[in-house]
Design a protein around this motif. Structure first.
Motif, PDB file in Angstrom:
ATOM      1  N   HIS A  63      -1.313   9.976   9.679  1.00 48.30           N
ATOM      2  CA  HIS A  63      -1.146  11.038   8.733  1.00 48.30           C
ATOM      3  C   HIS A  63      -2.051  10.500   7.709  1.00 48.30           C
ATOM      4  CE1 HIS A  63       1.852  13.459   9.743  1.00 48.30           C
ATOM      5  NE2 HIS A  63       3.043  12.650  10.821  1.00 48.30           N
ATOM      6  N   LEU A  64      -2.884   9.265   7.859  1.00 50.05           N
ATOM      7  CA  LEU A  64      -4.330   8.713   6.743  1.00 50.05           C
ATOM      8  C   LEU A  64      -4.446   9.651   5.846  1.00 50.05           C
ATOM      9  CD1 LEU A  64      -5.432   5.706   8.674  1.00 50.05           C
ATOM     10  CD2 LEU A  64      -3.708   5.850   6.833  1.00 50.05           C
ATOM     11  N   ASP A  65      -5.392  10.728   6.532  1.00 51.14           N
ATOM     12  CA  ASP A  65      -5.679  11.762   5.656  1.00 51.14           C
ATOM     13  C   ASP A  65      -5.147  12.330   4.638  1.00 51.14           C
ATOM     14  OD1 ASP A  65      -8.357  11.377   7.308  1.00 51.14           O
ATOM     15  OD2 ASP A  65      -7.379  13.281   8.201  1.00 51.14           O
ATOM     16  N   ASP A  66      -3.528  12.503   5.251  1.00 48.05           N
ATOM     17  CA  ASP A  66      -2.887  13.108   3.716  1.00 48.05           C
ATOM     18  C   ASP A  66      -2.532  12.016   2.684  1.00 48.05           C
ATOM     19  OD1 ASP A  66      -0.882  15.344   4.181  1.00 48.05           O
ATOM     20  OD2 ASP A  66      -0.347  14.545   5.877  1.00 48.05           O
ATOM     21  N   LEU A  67      -2.238  10.521   3.273  1.00 50.47           N
ATOM     22  CA  LEU A  67      -2.157   9.472   1.993  1.00 50.47           C
ATOM     23  C   LEU A  67      -3.334   9.508   1.119  1.00 50.47           C
ATOM     24  CD1 LEU A  67      -0.634   6.563   4.736  1.00 50.47           C
ATOM     25  CD2 LEU A  67       0.160   8.636   2.848  1.00 50.47           C
ATOM     26  N   GLU A  68      -4.457  10.092   1.651  1.00 47.28           N
ATOM     27  CA  GLU A  68      -5.887   9.114   0.918  1.00 47.28           C
ATOM     28  C   GLU A  68      -6.850  10.984   0.491  1.00 47.28           C
ATOM     29  OE1 GLU A  68     -10.863   9.517   2.495  1.00 47.28           O
ATOM     30  OE2 GLU A  68      -9.672  10.621   3.827  1.00 47.28           O
ATOM     31  N   LYS A  69      -5.781  11.976   0.636  1.00 47.77           N
ATOM     32  CA  LYS A  69      -5.699  13.161  -0.205  1.00 47.77           C
ATOM     33  C   LYS A  69      -4.308  13.300  -2.166  1.00 47.77           C
ATOM     34  CE  LYS A  69      -4.839  17.886   0.273  1.00 47.77           C
ATOM     35  NZ  LYS A  69      -4.376  19.015   0.752  1.00 47.77           N
ATOM     36  N   LEU A  70      -3.714  12.309  -1.360  1.00 52.89           N
ATOM     37  CA  LEU A  70      -2.981  12.003  -2.626  1.00 52.89           C
ATOM     38  C   LEU A  70      -3.674  10.872  -3.326  1.00 52.89           C
ATOM     39  CD1 LEU A  70      -0.169  11.916  -3.740  1.00 52.89           C
ATOM     40  CD2 LEU A  70       0.750  10.043  -2.518  1.00 52.89           C
ATOM     41  N   PHE A 108      -2.882  -1.372  16.001  1.00 58.98           N
ATOM     42  CA  PHE A 108      -3.179  -2.142  14.295  1.00 58.98           C
ATOM     43  C   PHE A 108      -4.472  -2.058  13.963  1.00 58.98           C
ATOM     44  CE2 PHE A 108      -3.838  -5.621  11.688  1.00 58.98           C
ATOM     45  CZ  PHE A 108      -2.886  -4.944  11.120  1.00 58.98           C
ATOM     46  N   ASP A 109      -4.890  -2.086  15.056  1.00 60.75           N
ATOM     47  CA  ASP A 109      -6.679  -2.639  14.588  1.00 60.75           C
ATOM     48  C   ASP A 109      -7.426  -1.599  14.068  1.00 60.75           C
ATOM     49  OD1 ASP A 109      -6.564  -5.468  14.861  1.00 60.75           O
ATOM     50  OD2 ASP A 109      -7.165  -5.595  17.135  1.00 60.75           O
ATOM     51  N   ARG A 110      -7.390  -0.736  15.204  1.00 58.85           N
ATOM     52  CA  ARG A 110      -7.366   0.300  14.775  1.00 58.85           C
ATOM     53  C   ARG A 110      -6.755   1.654  13.663  1.00 58.85           C
ATOM     54  NH1 ARG A 110      -6.920   1.387  20.511  1.00 58.85           N
ATOM     55  NH2 ARG A 110      -5.126   2.340  20.093  1.00 58.85           N
ATOM     56  N   LEU A 111      -5.391   1.301  13.247  1.00 57.22           N
ATOM     57  CA  LEU A 111      -4.989   1.661  12.144  1.00 57.22           C
ATOM     58  C   LEU A 111      -6.116   1.257  11.218  1.00 57.22           C
ATOM     59  CD1 LEU A 111      -3.053   3.454  10.402  1.00 57.22           C
ATOM     60  CD2 LEU A 111      -1.689   1.722  10.960  1.00 57.22           C
ATOM     61  N   GLN A 112      -5.626  -0.069  11.195  1.00 56.33           N
ATOM     62  CA  GLN A 112      -7.153  -0.749  10.219  1.00 56.33           C
ATOM     63  C   GLN A 112      -7.927  -0.235   9.531  1.00 56.33           C
ATOM     64  OE1 GLN A 112      -6.337  -4.994   8.674  1.00 56.33           O
ATOM     65  NE2 GLN A 112      -7.606  -5.101  10.726  1.00 56.33           N
ATOM     66  N   GLN A 113      -9.532  -0.041  10.618  1.00 59.82           N
ATOM     67  CA  GLN A 113     -10.280   0.206  10.751  1.00 59.82           C
ATOM     68  C   GLN A 113      -9.832   1.491   9.606  1.00 59.82           C
ATOM     69  OE1 GLN A 113     -11.876   0.593  14.484  1.00 59.82           O
ATOM     70  NE2 GLN A 113     -14.519   1.206  13.391  1.00 59.82           N
ATOM     71  N   ALA A 114      -9.549   2.367  10.858  1.00 55.39           N
ATOM     72  CA  ALA A 114      -9.081   3.758   9.829  1.00 55.39           C
ATOM     73  C   ALA A 114      -9.265   4.125   8.783  1.00 55.39           C
ATOM     74  CB  ALA A 114      -8.198   4.655  11.194  1.00 55.39           C
ATOM     75  N   ALA A 115      -8.059   3.084   8.201  1.00 57.66           N
ATOM     76  CA  ALA A 115      -7.689   3.086   6.500  1.00 57.66           C
ATOM     77  C   ALA A 115      -8.694   2.381   5.911  1.00 57.66           C
ATOM     78  CB  ALA A 115      -6.510   2.361   6.879  1.00 57.66           C
ATOM     79  N   LYS A 116      -9.730   2.150   6.514  1.00 59.16           N
ATOM     80  CA  LYS A 116     -10.676   1.074   5.589  1.00 59.16           C
ATOM     81  C   LYS A 116     -11.516   2.173   5.523  1.00 59.16           C
ATOM     82  CE  LYS A 116      -9.694  -3.839   6.722  1.00 59.16           C
ATOM     83  NZ  LYS A 116      -9.454  -4.080   5.259  1.00 59.16           N
ATOM     84  N   GLN A 117     -11.680   2.963   6.075  1.00 64.82           N
ATOM     85  CA  GLN A 117     -12.724   4.567   6.282  1.00 64.82           C
ATOM     86  C   GLN A 117     -12.537   5.538   5.485  1.00 64.82           C
ATOM     87  OE1 GLN A 117     -13.036   5.425  10.648  1.00 64.82           O
ATOM     88  NE2 GLN A 117     -14.252   3.848  11.601  1.00 64.82           N
ATOM     89  N   ARG A 118     -11.071   5.077   4.940  1.00 63.43           N
ATOM     90  CA  ARG A 118     -11.037   5.920   4.078  1.00 63.43           C
ATOM     91  C   ARG A 118     -10.532   5.284   2.743  1.00 63.43           C
ATOM     92  NH1 ARG A 118      -9.229   7.575   8.883  1.00 63.43           N
ATOM     93  NH2 ARG A 118      -9.217   9.569   9.537  1.00 63.43           N
ATOM     94  N   HIS A 119     -11.197   3.780   2.262  1.00 67.47           N
ATOM     95  CA  HIS A 119     -11.114   3.469   1.309  1.00 67.47           C
ATOM     96  C   HIS A 119      -9.312   2.922   0.557  1.00 67.47           C
ATOM     97  CE1 HIS A 119     -15.439   3.732   0.861  1.00 67.47           C
ATOM     98  NE2 HIS A 119     -15.283   4.904   0.662  1.00 67.47           N
ATOM     99  N   ILE A 120      -8.296   2.486   2.001  1.00 68.27           N
ATOM    100  CA  ILE A 120      -7.467   2.502   2.509  1.00 68.27           C
ATOM    101  C   ILE A 120      -7.328   1.119   2.112  1.00 68.27           C
ATOM    102  CG2 ILE A 120      -5.029   2.904   2.734  1.00 68.27           C
ATOM    103  CD1 ILE A 120      -5.311   5.896   3.319  1.00 68.27           C
ATOM    104  N   HIS A 121      -6.745  -0.139   1.646  1.00 69.56           N
ATOM    105  CA  HIS A 121      -6.133  -1.097   2.159  1.00 69.56           C
ATOM    106  C   HIS A 121      -5.237  -1.041   3.020  1.00 69.56           C
ATOM    107  CE1 HIS A 121      -9.286  -2.555  -0.799  1.00 69.56           C
ATOM    108  NE2 HIS A 121      -9.300  -1.398  -1.432  1.00 69.56           N
TER     109      HIS A 121
END
Length: 580
Positions: A63-70, A108-121
């Motif tokens: 659901h990171l895309d929804d957070l990025e969209k928000l 967790f590592d994949r989550l963190q990488q995917a978040a950073k790709q979306r500029h989410i800390h």
């Protein structure tokens, strides 16, 4: 650091506030967190990727895309470490691993990488005050009085059971002729002391019995805990939210806390935590922790759970320029003060005070420990309209803003109606006076379909709120006037508008009991007007001359207004304008 300024309101009143930023120049060198929107995720309830009814790390990733969209800048993930789940993760049995029900370290590592790709800390919850009683440290400590970790927790022999003036809580906890050493109470009910036969001693637990308090007066404890923090900093996390940090230390003499009038949810005396909370030694730990975090690149951040009764005490958590502590102590007074209400005067006073700190304010109106703000500030009829006003106050103020999963769509509190359905230990011991925190922790409502799109399991760890049929992300994205799109619009404004991003706050029309007005300063100032009343209110005079341009309006009728002359604010409305 800011400077105090005095500014005149339109009624000639003066408002004293802390202006930490140059009102005319963008703060281009500010750390990433200084203007952030932080989004709290309760991992059990956000997204279930494997159909077991419990949320997990891959569910967050999905659901990171929804957070990025928000427009989210950072996610704060509540504890995901191995835990017996007596307090749903806040009883940690291993600080350097992932609980298998939430996934693996690779997840967790994949989550963190995917978040950073979306500029989410990514910010993790760190529980420093206590561990689980299943943690290897405590298992060893509890085994005897002479093991290497015997002094890693707060142990005491107790006092003779026939001692005069024992409190009722002490008398109910007598073992082998010994009573607890004082009247301290657990936040979850009963004595804060638990007897261990193997040691013939009591251990102290501020919270649940399964959460023994660490002895922070032992330097080995600090070394070990800082080691756990280093572990995650080395993995690249962007910071920590520090749980219950005010209670790290206890009075060395273990003096009784004074009693206050009344009783708590468990029927026990209310206490003034004079000797068991907010001891000065905690600030030394914060200074040392800040030095550790600052030694890492990337502007790592420390956020503190800091329930303080006034702004002066909150300000102490920032430390000083020479000895900094937390970058972002939570200002919980606006949302959770004991007199908090949907009231212009309340919000004005709390927001004015929020500016009087030696650092960037952090405002919070929703979290995992309190009923949701849409219920606390709603009236049962105009809940969404009022929620839009509260969101505007949170997102247009000069502050870091912290929101909670579900708040941007208007998820409501679904409190259990039967004690047998309660999962939260607070509700188990406090029922019916305190029904616990399950109501604000129900699964995230993604769709109107089965289990709200949270899980494929027919039985989730907490029941899905039935109102997901109308309150859900999928449908609200499609509705231009939804609470979710209102949040998205305001978040984009605070990110892109120079005055809303960097400008100081000037409070105007300060005697108005119905309408809260403030101006965010800059080359092109922005005016924020919030009507907290149930009737239309005239726009205060001489706020902004000439033609205006609406940046955001919760009511359609406001979007076409060309000037403030003779304009009025509809009931429960928010209007954000600038000069045209």
């Amino acid at each position: 650091m800011g400077i105090f300024r005095r500014i005149a309101g339109v009624a000639g009143s003066l408002c004293l506030f802390w202006a930490a930023l140059d009102a005319t120049a963008a703060d281009t060198k500010a750390p990433w967190w200084k203007h952030a929107l932080v989004y709290e995720i309760y991992p059990r309830s956000f997204g279930d990727s494997n159909g077991d009814g419990v949320g997990d790390l891959n569910g967050i990733n999905a659901h990171l895309d929804d957070l990025e969209k928000l427009g989210v800048d950072a996610i704060w993930i509540a504890p995901m470490y191995p835990s017996p789940q007596a307090d749903f993760g806040y009883d940690i049995s291993d600080y350097q691993a992932i609980d298998p029900q939430y996934g693996t370290m690779a997840d967790f590592d994949r989550l963190q990488q995917a978040a950073k790709q979306r500029h989410i800390h990514v910010i993790l919850d760190m529980v420093m005050n206590h561990t689980s009683d299943h943690h290897a440290w405590f298992v060893e400590s509890a085994s005897s009085r002479n093991n290497p970790k015997s002094d890693w927790y707060v142990w005491n022999d107790g006092i003779p059971a026939d001692t005069a003036h024992l409190s009722a809580v002490q008398r109910r906890n007598i073992h082998d002729g010994k009573a607890p050493p004082n009247n301290w109470e657990s936040m979850f009910g009963g004595s804060a002391w638990q007897w261990v036969p193997a040691r013939q001693q009591f251990y102290y637990h501020r919270f649940y019995i399964q959460q023994p308090d660490l002895n922070w007066r032992n330097p080995d404890v600090e070394k070990a805990m800082f080691g756990a923090i280093r572990f995650w900093l080395d993995r690249g996390v962007d910071g920590f939210r520090l749980d219950a940090i005010s209670v790290l230390f206890e009075d060395t003499e273990l003096r009784n806390d004074p009693e206050r009038p009344g009783t708590n949810a468990q029927g026990e005396p209310n206490l003034n935590y004079l000797y068991s909370d907010k001891l000065p030694e905690v600030h030394g730990v914060m200074r040392r922790l800040r030095a550790l975090v600052d030694s890492y690149p990337g502007q790592r951040v420390l956020i503190g759970e800091t329930y303080e009764p006034n702004i002066k005490l909150l300000d102490e958590w920032y430390g000083t320029k020479e000895a900094p502590q937390l970058q972002l102590p939570m200002n919980l007074q606006l949302g959770f003060g004991w007199q908090a209400s949907f009231d212009a005067t309340w919000f004005r006073k709390r927001l004015q005070e929020s500016q009087q700190v030696h650092g960037q304010p952090l405002l919070v109106v929703d979290n995992h420990d309190n009923p949701r703000s849409i219920d606390r500030f709603g009236d049962g009829t105009h809940d969404v309209e009022r929620a839009k006003v509260v969101a505007a106050a949170l997102l247009t103020s000069r502050a870091v803003a912290l929101t909670y999963y579900g708040a941007p769509i208007g998820m409501t509190t679904a409190t259990p109606t039967r004690v047998e359905d309660v999962r939260d230990p607070v509700g188990v011991t406090g029922w019916p006076k305190d029904k616990g925190r399950d109501g604000e922790r129900t699964p995230m409502q993604w769709t109107s379909g089965a289990q709200a799109g949270f899980s494929t399991s027919p039985k989730t760890w907490l029941p899905v709120n039935p109102n997901h049929a109308t309150v859900n992300v999928e449908d609200e994205w499609k509705q231009p006037e939804s609470l979710l799109n209102w949040h998205r619009q305001l978040i984009a404004l605070r990110r892109d508008n120079p005055a809303l991003r960097d400008g100081a706050m000037t409070f105007l029309d300060n005697d108005n009991p119905n309408v809260l007005v403030y101006r965010r300063e800059g080359t092109r100032p922005v005016l924020v007007m919030l009507n907290f009343s149930g009737s239309a209110q005239p726009v205060p005079k001489r706020l902004m001359q000439g033609k205006i341009r609406t940046l955001a309006a919760s009511e359609d009728s406001l979007r076409e207004v060309a000037t403030l002359d003779e304009a009025s604010l509809p009931a429960y409305s928010a209007w954000v304008v600038t000069s045209d």
